[in-house]
Design a protein around this motif. Sequence first.
Motif, short mmCIF file in Angstrom:
data_model
loop_
_atom_site.label_atom_id
_atom_site.label_comp_id
_atom_site.label_asym_id
_atom_site.label_seq_id
_atom_site.Cartn_x
_atom_site.Cartn_y
_atom_site.Cartn_z
N LEU A 1 0.83 -1.20 0.00
CA LEU A 1 0.00 0.00 0.00
C LEU A 1 0.87 1.25 0.00
CD1 LEU A 1 -2.99 0.81 0.04
CD2 LEU A 1 -2.86 0.89 2.54
N LYS A 2 1.96 1.24 0.76
CA LYS A 2 2.87 2.39 0.77
C LYS A 2 3.48 2.61 -0.61
CE LYS A 2 3.96 1.73 5.65
NZ LYS A 2 4.96 1.20 6.60
N SER B 1 3.72 5.66 -5.72
CA SER B 1 3.52 5.69 -7.18
C SER B 1 2.59 6.84 -7.57
CB SER B 1 2.95 4.36 -7.66
OG SER B 1 1.60 4.17 -7.25
N ILE B 2 1.59 7.11 -6.76
CA ILE B 2 0.69 8.24 -7.02
C ILE B 2 1.47 9.55 -6.94
CG2 ILE B 2 -1.24 9.57 -6.04
CD1 ILE B 2 -2.49 6.90 -5.19
N ASN C 1 2.16 12.35 -10.18
CA ASN C 1 1.65 13.72 -10.23
C ASN C 1 1.73 14.35 -8.85
OD1 ASN C 1 0.43 16.11 -10.91
ND2 ASN C 1 -1.55 15.23 -11.46
N PRO C 2 2.90 14.76 -8.42
CA PRO C 2 3.08 15.23 -7.03
C PRO C 2 2.31 16.48 -6.68
CG PRO C 2 5.05 15.66 -8.33
CD PRO C 2 4.16 14.79 -9.17
N GLY C 3 1.92 17.28 -7.67
CA GLY C 3 1.22 18.53 -7.38
C GLY C 3 -0.28 18.40 -7.31
N ALA D 1 -3.56 13.60 -0.68
CA ALA D 1 -4.23 12.55 0.10
C ALA D 1 -3.29 11.38 0.33
CB ALA D 1 -5.49 12.09 -0.64
N ALA D 2 -2.49 11.02 -0.67
CA ALA D 2 -1.60 9.87 -0.55
C ALA D 2 -0.48 10.13 0.46
CB ALA D 2 -1.01 9.53 -1.92
N VAL D 3 0.13 11.30 0.39
CA VAL D 3 1.27 11.55 1.27
C VAL D 3 0.82 11.63 2.72
CG1 VAL D 3 1.33 14.10 1.34
CG2 VAL D 3 3.47 12.80 1.31
#
Length: 375
Positions: free
Chosen positions: A167-168, A173-174, A178-180, A186-188
Amino acid sequence: MKKIILFIIPSVLLFACGGTNEDSSSTSITGTLTGLPEGTAIYLDYLLPTELFAKDTAIIDVDGNYSFKYQPEQLGYYRLRINNQNFINLILNVGETPTINGDGTNLMDSYSIEGSEGSVQLKDFNSAIKLDYLYQDSLNKFFQANQNNQQAFIEVQAKSIASGNKLKDYYISIINANPGSLLSLAAVQQLDAEVYIEQYKKVDEAMAKTMSGTPYFNVLHEKVESLLRLATGGEAPNFTLNDRDGNPVSLNDLRGNVVLVDFWASWCRPCRAENPNVVKAYNKYHNKGFEVFSVSLDGMPQQQNAKQDWLTAIEKDGLLWKNHASDLQGWQSSVVPIYGIQGIPFTILIDKEGKVIAKNVRGQALEEKLKEIFG
């Protein structure tokens, strides 16, 4: 499960009045929700990091159809809500007109969505979290049924860790893709900031270009700045507070010693339970150059005499070192934003030059770290 549905706002919802686009004659979100009586009201909310704003209300017709007229004014997190326990989170952009269908009695587990790329991705994201939760729950039930089986424990532990790591990797990968984006935000937030500081920095730097000035970015940026201030090897921020006698005392006054900065309070039961370990460490290593600087967050509204509570706890717990300070402002203390304190007990171990050695070392971990330093 809490992170699946409440990844951006706390569990206590703060409602505020929000306006609707009264001039808008076109619909925005439409769809069909089964299982709800005709005339049922459903709501569209706009979510900020600490607030929820009601933006529009729609009414279920005889066929289960509904339509909202509110047009999203900015990219953001939104919520389609039947009630406070039955809702879905969305990522909507300006101009999007998604169609959302589902079973109104269990919306999260039944809904489908078209016409909003961010919301589709968020649905997949929450589904991945839920699948891991269900798998972890099944592992726990298996372990509970086989508690006396050592091999079962080993297998369950290995499978649990593997699923968590998968899951991490999915979160990362998300972020890499697209880090911006709000999906990356939500992922971080699902990752341990102490371990995944590089991912936090990556999202922070990217959102500075895509969402600078928004509440979403501001909250993240403040957290990242706090993490970087307290990074291992960095200089611990200085602060000055009054001691028990009302005299100012500063962290920098203790330069030349290894110092445990211990944020605690008389009302904090885990803090009080940890105090004997701090006393033990002080007694063992003080003569070698170890000091404790206790900073109290007493001063909560419910405390009738916060200073007396503080002083009584110091005496009762045998906190014999001289370095005690507080502004008696509780969570409004000036040190809270400086150190990004989100809960107590919270500790920072710093070296003789004032550089951070470790964070949140308590109990046996503190003993081992001091033994490593002093021998």
